[in-house]
Structure formats: structure tokens, C-alpha cells
Scaffold this active site. Structure first.
Site, PDB file in Angstrom:
ATOM      1  N   ASP A 125       0.845  -1.204   0.000  1.00 16.54           N
ATOM      2  CA  ASP A 125       0.000   0.000   0.000  1.00 16.54           C
ATOM      3  C   ASP A 125       0.877   1.249   0.000  1.00 16.54           C
ATOM      4  O   ASP A 125       2.067   1.196   0.340  1.00 16.54           O
ATOM      5  CB  ASP A 125      -0.976   0.014   1.181  1.00 16.54           C
ATOM      6  CG  ASP A 125      -0.280   0.115   2.532  1.00 16.54           C
ATOM      7  OD1 ASP A 125       0.819  -0.477   2.690  1.00 16.54           O
ATOM      8  OD2 ASP A 125      -0.835   0.753   3.437  1.00 16.54           O
TER       9      ASP A 125
ATOM     10  N   ASP B 118       8.596   3.918  -1.344  1.00 10.26           N
ATOM     11  CA  ASP B 118       7.868   3.568  -0.115  1.00 10.26           C
ATOM     12  C   ASP B 118       6.567   2.862  -0.470  1.00 10.26           C
ATOM     13  O   ASP B 118       5.545   3.482  -0.596  1.00 10.26           O
ATOM     14  CB  ASP B 118       7.626   4.832   0.712  1.00 10.26           C
ATOM     15  CG  ASP B 118       6.860   4.581   1.992  1.00 10.26           C
ATOM     16  OD1 ASP B 118       6.799   3.435   2.453  1.00 10.26           O
ATOM     17  OD2 ASP B 118       6.294   5.552   2.529  1.00 10.26           O
TER      18      ASP B 118
ATOM     19  N   GLU C  52       0.155  -0.699   5.896  1.00 11.87           N
ATOM     20  CA  GLU C  52       1.262  -0.064   6.603  1.00 11.87           C
ATOM     21  C   GLU C  52       1.023   1.425   6.746  1.00 11.87           C
ATOM     22  O   GLU C  52       1.292   2.010   7.803  1.00 11.87           O
ATOM     23  CB  GLU C  52       2.587  -0.306   5.855  1.00 11.87           C
ATOM     24  CG  GLU C  52       3.825  -0.094   6.731  1.00 11.87           C
ATOM     25  CD  GLU C  52       4.377   1.323   6.677  1.00 11.87           C
ATOM     26  OE1 GLU C  52       5.252   1.630   7.506  1.00 11.87           O
ATOM     27  OE2 GLU C  52       3.938   2.135   5.829  1.00 11.87           O
ATOM     28  N   GLU C  53       0.461   2.038   5.707  1.00 12.20           N
ATOM     29  CA  GLU C  53       0.309   3.494   5.720  1.00 12.20           C
ATOM     30  C   GLU C  53      -0.888   3.945   6.552  1.00 12.20           C
ATOM     31  O   GLU C  53      -1.089   5.152   6.742  1.00 12.20           O
ATOM     32  CB  GLU C  53       0.177   4.019   4.280  1.00 12.20           C
ATOM     33  CG  GLU C  53       1.365   3.686   3.376  1.00 12.20           C
ATOM     34  CD  GLU C  53       2.665   4.396   3.780  1.00 12.20           C
ATOM     35  OE1 GLU C  53       2.687   5.083   4.811  1.00 12.20           O
ATOM     36  OE2 GLU C  53       3.655   4.225   3.054  1.00 12.20           O
TER      37      GLU C  53
ATOM     38  N   ASP D 149      12.732  -0.668   3.750  1.00 11.49           N
ATOM     39  CA  ASP D 149      11.724   0.394   3.758  1.00 11.49           C
ATOM     40  C   ASP D 149      12.325   1.644   4.408  1.00 11.49           C
ATOM     41  O   ASP D 149      11.612   2.436   5.009  1.00 11.49           O
ATOM     42  CB  ASP D 149      10.483  -0.088   4.523  1.00 11.49           C
ATOM     43  CG  ASP D 149       9.248   0.762   4.234  1.00 11.49           C
ATOM     44  OD1 ASP D 149       9.277   1.530   3.255  1.00 11.49           O
ATOM     45  OD2 ASP D 149       8.269   0.665   5.000  1.00 11.49           O
TER      46      ASP D 149
ATOM     47  N   HIS E 201     -21.841  33.989  11.841  1.00 12.78           N
ATOM     48  CA  HIS E 201     -21.296  35.212  11.253  1.00 12.78           C
ATOM     49  C   HIS E 201     -20.321  35.805  12.263  1.00 12.78           C
ATOM     50  O   HIS E 201     -20.671  36.007  13.421  1.00 12.78           O
ATOM     51  CB  HIS E 201     -22.453  36.163  10.972  1.00 12.78           C
ATOM     52  CG  HIS E 201     -22.065  37.417  10.242  1.00 12.78           C
ATOM     53  ND1 HIS E 201     -21.353  38.419  10.829  1.00 12.78           N
ATOM     54  CD2 HIS E 201     -22.301  37.823   8.971  1.00 12.78           C
ATOM     55  CE1 HIS E 201     -21.165  39.406   9.954  1.00 12.78           C
ATOM     56  NE2 HIS E 201     -21.736  39.055   8.807  1.00 12.78           N
TER      57      HIS E 201
ATOM     58  N   THR F 254     -16.332  35.850   6.220  1.00 14.90           N
ATOM     59  CA  THR F 254     -16.317  36.230   7.629  1.00 14.90           C
ATOM     60  C   THR F 254     -17.122  35.236   8.454  1.00 14.90           C
ATOM     61  O   THR F 254     -18.118  35.587   9.076  1.00 14.90           O
ATOM     62  CB  THR F 254     -16.862  37.651   7.788  1.00 14.90           C
ATOM     63  OG1 THR F 254     -18.080  37.745   7.041  1.00 14.90           O
ATOM     64  CG2 THR F 254     -15.865  38.675   7.294  1.00 14.90           C
TER      65      THR F 254
ATOM     66  N   ARG G  38       6.772  11.383  17.168  1.00 16.16           N
ATOM     67  CA  ARG G  38       7.719  10.296  16.913  1.00 16.16           C
ATOM     68  C   ARG G  38       8.389   9.982  18.247  1.00 16.16           C
ATOM     69  O   ARG G  38       8.885  10.894  18.918  1.00 16.16           O
ATOM     70  CB  ARG G  38       8.752  10.725  15.872  1.00 16.16           C
ATOM     71  CG  ARG G  38       8.159  11.062  14.524  1.00 16.16           C
ATOM     72  CD  ARG G  38       7.729   9.806  13.789  1.00 16.16           C
ATOM     73  NE  ARG G  38       7.021  10.118  12.560  1.00 16.16           N
ATOM     74  CZ  ARG G  38       6.753   9.230  11.612  1.00 16.16           C
ATOM     75  NH1 ARG G  38       7.128   7.956  11.761  1.00 16.16           N
ATOM     76  NH2 ARG G  38       6.100   9.566  10.535  1.00 16.16           N
TER      77      ARG G  38
ATOM     78  N   HIS H 166       5.973  10.126   0.956  1.00 14.23           N
ATOM     79  CA  HIS H 166       4.820  10.798   1.580  1.00 14.23           C
ATOM     80  C   HIS H 166       4.555  12.174   0.981  1.00 14.23           C
ATOM     81  O   HIS H 166       3.542  12.784   1.307  1.00 14.23           O
ATOM     82  CB  HIS H 166       4.967  10.920   3.108  1.00 14.23           C
ATOM     83  CG  HIS H 166       4.917   9.602   3.817  1.00 14.23           C
ATOM     84  ND1 HIS H 166       4.491   9.476   5.109  1.00 14.23           N
ATOM     85  CD2 HIS H 166       5.223   8.347   3.414  1.00 14.23           C
ATOM     86  CE1 HIS H 166       4.549   8.207   5.476  1.00 14.23           C
ATOM     87  NE2 HIS H 166       5.000   7.507   4.461  1.00 14.23           N
TER      88      HIS H 166
END
Lengths: 460, 460
Positions: B90, B122, B156-157, B183, B216, B318, B331, B431
Site C-alpha cells: 500500500d 515507499d 502499513e500506511e 523500507d 457570522h 467572515t 515520533r 509521503h
């Protein structure tokens, strides 16, 4: 009496007026979207042709760019004053479409006496009341007791330049003694209002750029500034936790509320809890030290209007995007100016933008706030009588959080204060999905507009 | 010798391998987008059929939801070790399409020896190297000198659940002595690398809701909290000005960099100025006190991956929108866990979310970081020889900022460390738009993968 013939004409033609409103609402005149340029022009032609059918000399004023202005005049009352009617035939984008309860925002639906469509209240429905009022005089009586000019533009929702160009170049054609606009709201159902103050606007687009391409957040995370993180930091810096705008100098030009205004506002029937419940928010929120009505009407505000960047589709995407964008705007009060606010925003951004990105700021729309002198103004007295005739209740004097830049332009170029006679309601969802307008208020507004013509004729 | 016949086979079939790669890249197997579900399945079938053409017993493992796993095995070397090859068929969504230099990200374009397409590096291009290496043994020599299993997934993604379900339910079918994944990236052009550490991931979606409809900004500005302002405040609170994550407790589980690692990283040829210039950012930016390589490879990070709400079309609108959304992720490094980070984020949001809005947080993807013991590991020594054979240069030992959750799963369920042999480059734009993969590295990777099989056979 002439006014009785006017009232009789209005009573007789109600169904046709509603059909005309529907026809006008069916035209998707979204001035912001170039794909709708032809539709926007069709709406202008619709207004022009309706005016012509009344015997009003009407034409489209063309400009090198943008949308035309409909200008019409009927000057058959020598020695009598002249009323300038302003309105706009363009509408906000209907997007997002999903929250609308009807399949097409441009196919009007009538439910519980209200007409639902983009532009119903802002401003097609309200603007049309003045055309139908003139029609009642011209068709029901045979003549208008004052001179009337119509200035119906197509760039109100995008802050276009054509209106000011026309006002600058042809103040003679637009010269008048009074101006009237119906593009605001009543105080509440059954409580009409005359709006004596409006906020100004300073609208910006901010683009923050990082690397020259989208990056993998694993491979590049932590090594470069992320434009989305950076734009969040910048936008968060615009206000403090107490709801106060945190841009240095922002409040320097803010005229404080007068004591009589705070007293007037406090007297109006307004339930903060009902307001909260109707919007279904956990709590109201705004600048500390002020009531909700004071914040809405008379204190400057700052809102992010749009935010975009990176991936917003289904599922996760671990992208570190190259670009982030935001639209944000300030509502201004006297004596702030959009020029000064832009200067302050620029200085603030230079201070708060995190390292590692570039940004660009574009001013997209700007107008100063306006206050109309209400006390002892014969035009305001005439308008109060006309509104009472149309609605069966005397109006209250209020201010508004919205901006109608043309009010400032009319003051500047024509030297005239504008009567802001709003027929809408606060829950009409102008600019949002399921915009609506009460058909009863539509007809009351037509009657009030017709009586305004009589009352102004009586002043002179 | 057998390995010579393998090398000869590889040299002979280069053009066909490239055509096969193109055919695979033409399948838009975007696992995140349901509209591409049929395409995603087609990619799985492509892999299965290619394995079958080699005489590998291959099948699609089906699950009640999501995308199938391709599983294949060739166990004709009794008494010899078993290598598990993991890859994924994928790909990331190709959007936004506008920045791509080619009309269709799924119609590969070869330019300057590189193949451009979504999934090129990838992971279709890298994954395919192991299939072609097996082919060289099976077609060029007639047999594999070790047992080989293929585990090629399609989620995986999107961090799908099927892989872990399969590993949990069938550790017997997947049992192996070694695992290999291609990978990741080389250290740079001409400098192959073996990656011994990967970051983990904790990915979230945050929705902030205000009123029950779009409002508004003039009529309601200042009276209710704006979800876009609120989400900016929340996101800005995730990091401090020095690039450090400001969530209380976030660094508690962070394993500090070891001295030998800092020394190793410092020895690698890396120009911060060249890195900055290549990305065209005004400055690099990250956590104070660490070098760019340390931040990228061994320090936790926080990035907003997507941001949306309000109006992002042309011109001003607006609107005070009812909803704001963000995707953001961390990460992770050893010994952080996504579960603990989620707990800390939840506690932080409860503290920093401004009043007047509601929010909801969804964990979308999570994996702990992994470190593979490199020193004295015979499999790593075998891999170093194989990579040198394929690339003509000995590899360096590096860490990576990306996350490959399967490495942790393989360790947990099969008890095996994974060899991370990356054939990509850091500027491959995985990506992002214009993803690419060097065709020379494609062929070098195939050769290294084929030699890995020989080297592992030699250990036993």
C-alpha cells in the site's frame, strides 16, 4: 390617502413578491467564486430589470474587473429630498454544503413561514423590500413623493473595489439627502431595531511556508520547523487567555463604551443562558469585563475564519507539510482603522513568528467602524415611525457586530448618515448553512420601507 | 558458483525488472482511501501472482475488514535457517496533486535514472527487490539456499490491525530465524546504511467543536469561543519556543543518547548548511541542545500533520466556524510507548483547552520505538557483507526518524530482530509529491538482497 393605496397594493401583491424573492434566490450570485461570475451578473440583471419594470431608469455600471453595480433613479419629485437605497445582490459561498437541510442552498424552501436559501436575509430578501416599497408607490399611487436612487452592488461579500470607485468618481450621480440600508437584524422576534453603530473590519490572509516540498514527518520531524505548528503558535498569540487581543497597541484607538450605552444595553431583554443554549456551546466566552451584548456590539474582536494545511482526508498521513494558511479578521470599533490594525499585526507577526519559516500577510478587506448620531436626528425619528408602522412595535436603538463598509463610504463621499433598518433575525444564519428569512418580516419590511418614503416626504 | 549464476541472472533481467516495477506502481493502492479498495486488492494480487510465478506457495490472507496480506513461503532447504521478508504494497495518498511534476502520480516517469511515482521508494520499489532476489535464485540457480517467507501487507500506511492479528494468530506460520525489511534510506548517495534504530509513533486526530452551526463573525464574534482560535491555542501549547515538547511528563521515558552514538553520528559526513539549503528553509529548527542528526534519529518530535476548519477558498469569508480539526503526531524513542503518550496528551488537553468549546481526541496509529542490537550480531555482519556486495561500499550504522511498527511486532511475536536494509535516499519525497527511487539503487538493492540469502546460508 396615498399611503392607504400603498398599503392596499402591498396587501394584494404579497404572493407575487414572494415568488419574485424565490426567483432572485435561485441565482447563485457567489461573488467570491469566479465559477459563479455569470450567475452574479444574472442577479444584477434581475435587479435592473425589476427596477425598469417600475419605470425607474436603471442600468448596470460596468468596471474593468469584478462585478457590476446596479444603479437606478426616479427623480420625479422636484424640491423634495432624495433617498439613496443601498443593497447588495451578491451572497456568501454556500459551502460547506453538508450541514444544509436542503439539497440545494439556491433552491428556496419555505418552512414554518420562513424562507431558507443562501442570501435569503443577506441581503436579497432585505434589499428587495425597498424595491417592492417603491413599486407600491409607483404602481399603487402612480408616483413617488420623494426622489429615490438605488445603488445595489455585487461585491459586498468580497470587499470589492468597484463601489468605492463609483462613489469616488460619481458623487454627483449619488448625491442624496438620506441613505437607507436593510442588511442588519432586529433585536429579536417581535422587537424591531434601528442600528446606530457598526463595527469595522480588518481581514487578513496569512501564508506560512517551510521547506520547498512536503516532507515525511519521521525523516524530517524535529529537524525543520513545521509550518502548521508555526501557524498555530502565531494564531494563538493573537489573544490571551482572558479573551483580550494580545497585539501590542491594539486597544490604543478603542473608544470606550459610554455610560448611557452600557445602561441602554443592560436594559434590553437578553438572556445569556438562552443565547448559550440556543448555540449549544458549553459556555459563552469573550473579553473579560464586558457583557455579551457589549462584546458583540461595541468591543473589538479577533477570529480565525479559515485554517488549512497538510492532510485532512481519512486516516493518518505522516506528512510535514510545506505550507500552512489561515484567514483571520478583526472587528473594529471607533476609532480604530484597518490601516493602523494592519500595521500593528505586521509588527506583531515579526515578533512572534517562530524561526525556520517564512510568512506573508495579505490584507483582504478593511473598513472602519461607524456610529450614526441618533438623538435629535429627524431622519431617525422618521425611520422610527416607519418601522413602527411596518412592524406594529416601536424599534429600539442598538449597535451591531457586523461591518457594512458602505456606511462609512456614504458618509465620506456623500456626507450623509445611513439609516440601518434591519428586518433580519440574529438566528438567520447569514454566512452559515440554512440561512433563512421570515416571510412575515419580509412583508413588514416592505411596509416599513414604503412608510419611510412617506415619512421622509413629510419632513421636508 | 551459485552466486555467480545469481549475479548473471540479475544482470540479464534488469529491463524486465524495471517494467515490472512500473506495472506495480501503476496500481493506485492507497490504503487510506476507500475509493481505492479495489486497487489496493489488485496490488496484493500482483504480488501474489509474481510469487506464484517463481514457484513460491503464495496466497492472500483475508480479514473481515481492511486489506489482505500476501503470504508466501518456499521451504525447500531443510536444516537451513528461515528468512522472513516483510514489505508493504500500500502507498500514501498522492494528494495534493498540484505540486507533482507529472500529471498522474500513478503513471511512472523515468528521469535522470530515477523513477517518479507514488510508492516508488515507499515501499513498492524497495519491497520488490526481495522478490527479484528470490527470483534470481529460483530461476537462475534452481533453488534457494535457505528457507524464505514473504509477508507483504497492505495497511502499513494506515496502521491497520490485520498484520498484528495475523502475527498473533499464526506465529507458527511466520516463525523464522531472521527478518529483513527494505523500507528505509541509505545515509546518502553512494553511502548505504543499515538502520539499527527506529522511532515509534503516536498519531492523533483532534476535533474541536463550538456552536451548533457556522456563525457570522460579526454578529457572534467576541461572544463565543472560536474553535479555530481554540485549536491554535491547543496546538501551540504542544511545544515551547526552544522546540521542546511542553507536555508535562513527556520526556520521563526518553532514553538518553549514548555517548558512543553521539560520537558515531558526529563522525558521519553531514552538512547542516547543505541540508538547510536543499530544503530551502531560512534555518534548521529543532530541540535545543542537539544536532540535526540527533534530533532526526534519536529525539522525540511533535508535528501537526493536518489542520482544517472554516473557509479556505478564494476571497474573504467572515465565518466563525462550528468545528476545527487537526491531525498531529509524535515520533517516539525508547522507552516511550504510544499508550503512555496518549495518556499524557489527554491530561494536557484537559489543562490547556480554552473554555467555551468541546473536543474529542482519537488515537489513530501507535507503535513503540525499536533498537536492534547491532554489535556482535552475526545476521548484521552477514547483512553488511551483502550490502557491500550490492553497493560496492560498506554500509554505515545509523538510526532513523521514521516508524516501522512491524519491527516491534516481529520482535514481540516472533522473537526476532529485523535487519533494516534501506535502498532509498533521504530526498526521495516519500509521503510527499514527486516521490522517486533511483533505478540504480533498485538494482543494487536486488543484488544485495540476493547476496543476503547467500550470506545467511553461510552462517548456519
Amino acid at each position: 390617502m396615498a399611503i392607504d393605496r400603498v398599503d392596499a397594493y402591498l396587501a394584494e401583491h404579497r404572493p407575487r413578491f414572494e415568488e419574485q424573492l424565490k426567483d432572485l434566490l435561485r441565482i447563485p450570485s457567489v461573488s467570491a467564486q469566479p465559477a459563479h461570475d455569470a450567475d452574479t451578473r444574472r442577479a444584477a440583471e434581475f435587479i435592473r430589470d425589476d427596477l425598469r419594470s417600475l419605470g425607474v431608469a436603471a442600468e448596470l455600471i460596468e468596471f474593468p474587473k469584478g462585478h457590476p453595480i446596479v444603479f437606478g433613479e426616479k427623480l420625479d419629485a422636484p424640491g423634495k429630498p432624495t433617498l439613496l437605497v443601498y443593497g447588495h445582490y451578491d451572497v456568501q459561498p454556500p459551502e460547506p454544503l453538508e450541514p444544509w437541510d436542503q439539497p440545494d442552498p439556491f433552491e428556496p424552501v419555505v418552512r414554518d413561514g420562513k424562507i431558507y436559501a443562501r442570501g435569503a436575509t443577506d441581503d436579497k430578501g432585505q434589499m428587495l423590500t425597498h424595491l417592492k416599497a417603491a413599486e407600491a408607490w409607483l404602481k399603487g399611487v402612480g408616483r413617488l413623493p420623494i426622489n429615490v436612487k438605488f445603488l445595489i452592488e455585487g461585491e459586498e461579500e468580497v470587499g470589492g473595489a468597484n463601489l468605492e470607485a463609483f462613489l469616488t468618481e460619481h458623487p454627483d450621480r449619488l448625491s442624496c439627502d438620506y441613505a437607507v440600508i436593510s442588511d442588519t437584524s432586529q433585536f429579536g422576534p417581535g422587537q424591531p431595531a434601528i442600528t446606530y453603530g457598526l463595527k469595522g473590519l480588518a481581514y487578513f490572509e496569512l501564508i506560512v511556508e517551510g521547506a520547498n516540498r512536503d516532507l515525511h514527518s519521521g525523516t524530517f520531524g524535529g529537524a525543520v520547523q513545521n509550518p502548521l505548528n508555526a501557524i498555530a503558535t502565531i494564531l494563538a498569540s493573537l489573544k490571551d487567555d482572558a479573551g483580550r487581543i494580545a497585539i501590542p497597541g491594539f486597544y490604543d484607538d478603542v473608544r470606550p463604551l459610554e455610560d448611557w450605552e452600557r445602561a441602554e444595553f443592560a436594559r434590553l431583554p437578553f438572556s445569556e443562558e438562552q443565547f448559550r443554549a440556543e448555540l449549544d456551546v458549553p459556555a459563552v466566552f469573550g473579553e473579560a469585563g464586558y457583557t455579551t451584548l457589549e462584546r458583540k456590539w461595541a468591543r473589538p474582536t479577533c477570529d480565525v475564519n479559515g485554517l488549512w494545511g497538510g492532510y485532512s482526508g481519512p486516516g493518518p498521513k505522516t506528512v510535514l507539510p510545506r505550507l500552512a494558511g489561515a484567514k483571520f479578521s478583526f472587528r473594529l470599533v471607533p476609532d480604530q482603522t484597518p490601516e493602523r490594525v494592519k500595521h500593528l499585526v505586521e509588527a506583531h507577526l515579526a515578533t512572534v513568528c517562530p524561526p525556520g519559516v517564512r510568512y506573508s500577510l495579505t490584507a483582504m478587506q478593511g473598513a472602519p467602524a461607524v456610529i450614526v448620531e441618533a438623538k435629535g436626528n429627524p431622519a431617525v425619528s422618521a425611520a422610527m415611525k416607519a418601522v413602527e408602522a411596518g412592524f406594529g412595535t416601536p424599534p429600539v436603538l442598538i449597535r451591531e457586530g457586523g461591518s457594512i463598509p458602505v456606511v462609512g463610504l456614504i458618509k465620506r463621499h456623500l456626507g450623509v448618515d445611513t439609516l440601518l433598518l434591519g428586518w433580519g433575525q440574529n438566528d438567520d444564519n447569514l454566512h452559515g448553512p440554512n440561512e433563512k428569512f421570515s416571510l412575515a418580516d419580509f412583508h413588514r419590511g416592505i411596509k416599513a420601507a414604503a412608510h419611510l418614503i412617506a415619512e421622509l416626504a413629510a419632513i421636508s
